[in-house]
Design an enzyme around this catalytic site. Sequence first.
Site, PDB file in Angstrom:
ATOM      1  N   HIS A 333       2.786  76.143  51.303  1.00  0.00           N
ATOM      2  CA  HIS A 333       1.591  76.749  51.902  1.00  0.00           C
ATOM      3  C   HIS A 333       0.327  75.970  51.551  1.00  0.00           C
ATOM      4  O   HIS A 333      -0.443  75.581  52.441  1.00  0.00           O
ATOM      5  CB  HIS A 333       1.455  78.205  51.451  1.00  0.00           C
ATOM      6  CG  HIS A 333       0.238  78.889  52.002  1.00  0.00           C
ATOM      7  ND1 HIS A 333       0.268  79.635  53.166  1.00  0.00           N
ATOM      8  CD2 HIS A 333      -1.043  78.925  51.567  1.00  0.00           C
ATOM      9  CE1 HIS A 333      -0.942  80.093  53.424  1.00  0.00           C
ATOM     10  NE2 HIS A 333      -1.763  79.684  52.463  1.00  0.00           N
ATOM     11  N   GLU A 334       0.082  75.746  50.274  1.00  0.00           N
ATOM     12  CA  GLU A 334      -1.177  75.100  49.890  1.00  0.00           C
ATOM     13  C   GLU A 334      -1.247  73.664  50.402  1.00  0.00           C
ATOM     14  O   GLU A 334      -2.319  73.178  50.770  1.00  0.00           O
ATOM     15  CB  GLU A 334      -1.363  75.148  48.375  1.00  0.00           C
ATOM     16  CG  GLU A 334      -1.382  76.550  47.776  1.00  0.00           C
ATOM     17  CD  GLU A 334      -2.437  77.481  48.365  1.00  0.00           C
ATOM     18  OE1 GLU A 334      -3.391  76.992  48.989  1.00  0.00           O
ATOM     19  OE2 GLU A 334      -2.286  78.707  48.223  1.00  0.00           O
ATOM     20  N   HIS A 337      -2.384  73.248  53.991  1.00  0.00           N
ATOM     21  CA  HIS A 337      -3.833  73.265  54.192  1.00  0.00           C
ATOM     22  C   HIS A 337      -4.443  71.865  54.275  1.00  0.00           C
ATOM     23  O   HIS A 337      -5.595  71.726  54.698  1.00  0.00           O
ATOM     24  CB  HIS A 337      -4.509  74.029  53.061  1.00  0.00           C
ATOM     25  CG  HIS A 337      -4.509  75.515  53.229  1.00  0.00           C
ATOM     26  ND1 HIS A 337      -5.033  76.132  54.338  1.00  0.00           N
ATOM     27  CD2 HIS A 337      -4.059  76.511  52.420  1.00  0.00           C
ATOM     28  CE1 HIS A 337      -4.915  77.448  54.207  1.00  0.00           C
ATOM     29  NE2 HIS A 337      -4.315  77.706  53.061  1.00  0.00           N
ATOM     30  N   GLU A 356      -6.039  79.774  57.614  1.00  0.00           N
ATOM     31  CA  GLU A 356      -4.948  80.587  57.070  1.00  0.00           C
ATOM     32  C   GLU A 356      -3.866  80.942  58.089  1.00  0.00           C
ATOM     33  O   GLU A 356      -2.693  81.030  57.729  1.00  0.00           O
ATOM     34  CB  GLU A 356      -5.514  81.848  56.417  1.00  0.00           C
ATOM     35  CG  GLU A 356      -6.478  81.579  55.269  1.00  0.00           C
ATOM     36  CD  GLU A 356      -5.877  80.781  54.124  1.00  0.00           C
ATOM     37  OE1 GLU A 356      -4.640  80.584  54.097  1.00  0.00           O
ATOM     38  OE2 GLU A 356      -6.629  80.337  53.244  1.00  0.00           O
ATOM     39  N   TYR A 408      -3.529  85.871  57.692  1.00  0.00           N
ATOM     40  CA  TYR A 408      -2.309  85.222  57.215  1.00  0.00           C
ATOM     41  C   TYR A 408      -1.109  85.652  58.068  1.00  0.00           C
ATOM     42  O   TYR A 408      -0.635  84.902  58.912  1.00  0.00           O
ATOM     43  CB  TYR A 408      -2.069  85.571  55.743  1.00  0.00           C
ATOM     44  CG  TYR A 408      -3.096  85.027  54.788  1.00  0.00           C
ATOM     45  CD1 TYR A 408      -2.879  83.830  54.103  1.00  0.00           C
ATOM     46  CD2 TYR A 408      -4.287  85.711  54.548  1.00  0.00           C
ATOM     47  CE1 TYR A 408      -3.815  83.332  53.205  1.00  0.00           C
ATOM     48  CE2 TYR A 408      -5.232  85.226  53.658  1.00  0.00           C
ATOM     49  CZ  TYR A 408      -4.992  84.037  52.994  1.00  0.00           C
ATOM     50  OH  TYR A 408      -5.930  83.543  52.111  1.00  0.00           O
TER      51      TYR A 408
END
Length: 544
Positions: A333-334, A337, A356, A408
């Site tokens: 996930h991170e 980004h 998000e 999200y």
Amino acid sequence: MKKSVLLALALICSGAWAQHNHNFTLQDTLRGSITPEREWWDLNFYHLKVDVKPDDKFISGSNIIRYEVLKPYQKLQVDLQPPLKIDKVIQDGEILQVKSVGNAHFVTLKKPQIKGQTNEITVHYSGHPKEAVRAPWDGGLSWKKDESGQHFIATSCQGLGASVWWPNKDHMYDEVDSMKISVTVPEDLMDVSNGQLIGVDHNQEEKTKTYHWSVANPINNYGVNLNIADYVHFDDIFNGENGELQLDFYVLKPNLEKAKKQFTQASKMLEAFEYWFGPYPFYEDGFKLVEVPYLGMEHQSSVTYGNGYENGYLGRDVSGSGWGLKFDFIIIHESGHEWFANNITYKDIADMWIHESFTSYSENLYLDYYFGKQASSEYVIGIRKNIANDAPIIGQYNVNSSGSSDMYYKGANMLHTLRQLIDDDQKWRSILRGLNSEFYHQTVTTEQIEGYISEKSGIDLTAFFNQYLRTVKIPKLQLKISGKTLKYRYVNIVEDFDMPVRIDINGKTQWIQPNAKWQKLKAASTIGDLEVDENFYIESEPIK
């Protein structure tokens, strides 16, 4: 000064947000709007210098802010949050007058600011910065200790603002083109920041080391970080679409072997996301995973990690499908980004869904790449149970206000639904890659993203985005069966919402295009079995 305060008050009182029951303040507007003291200059370069005193939880330093004059103006806004304070501001060797209004500091410039010129100021500051309460959600500086008693320190500040720990132009619309970061720490510790490490100075008399980092690409303020610990380092190379990408990993010594195993997912992530989104956007700055004393954050080229070296979200599958345990949530996930947040960045935090929603959606695209389309669908459908539908996904503009946390899980399901609607996976992939090419290293608005997807898909998605981004309504498909006849319509929809949807009648798949009016479909035989494709984020209701 008076002009900007009056403008801020006017924005606060305007009807643009009056329909929301929020008590916005002058500080929200000074933080969240493009004030006259911001709009006249364009950021070029920062050189941030920070001296960190861990025993005292104290920092001091300076930031060189280099800018181009877009139009003549003699006041400049710099942001820094108490309890930190500005000690002085200098331009061309002269100390300048500063007037403070909370977190906003208005510098009166003596030198005439002439359009086209490049100038710079140096802001000196010091103090005890806000300590993070529940990083990264309630951020600031995390002053922790590792199991051996060594300092373990990190920054996190999305939403709160980077001005919680360093002075800058703290609005997302204007990213600095490049920057240098110099962090001084006790000699037994290491700082890891963004970009490439270009040098380390050892001051034996002061018993300190200064780590110099260079960021070659544009970077948003909250993406800048410092991470300080007794780190060990290992590295790797990823052979990607743009050549060799340097991968660097910084972890606490006791976790080295676990990290060498778990962080192999970084290369798998890069392979999958380069396929779906295009080349990693920051080859010149490399890619890092850095262990920190909180869960993790998408700091550009310096992604932070605290997920316990296990798959899932702290060992838990957020979807309940089983597929969420096939990957380390924070790594995937991170790091996602880097494309949606760091490459493509919102101008206003009200549009935080751009970060998000796409990045939450990237989790099931990762699964799609390695485990197939069914796994991807089961995961994203599984996360629907986490949707609150408590407020619209888009927040309030110009007051530093993000929308609902549904950005999200609901946002991911909106994009999954859009993939079904486009019904052409190669086109869908080209749209995702095209976004990262068209808006490469840019700050954007919701309207730009909506417009691009509508244009490239060939579908007018105005009502679609209005439905999912701007309301809490979930479309409900009402169905009436009578022998061979199916009547159907949508309720709980915005004006002009007529999204096609796939249904199965007696085992045969077909498309229908409901709207607000009842429509009829005649089947070849009596309708026994009827199923609505669950990949579409809608509700269905049989009507007797």
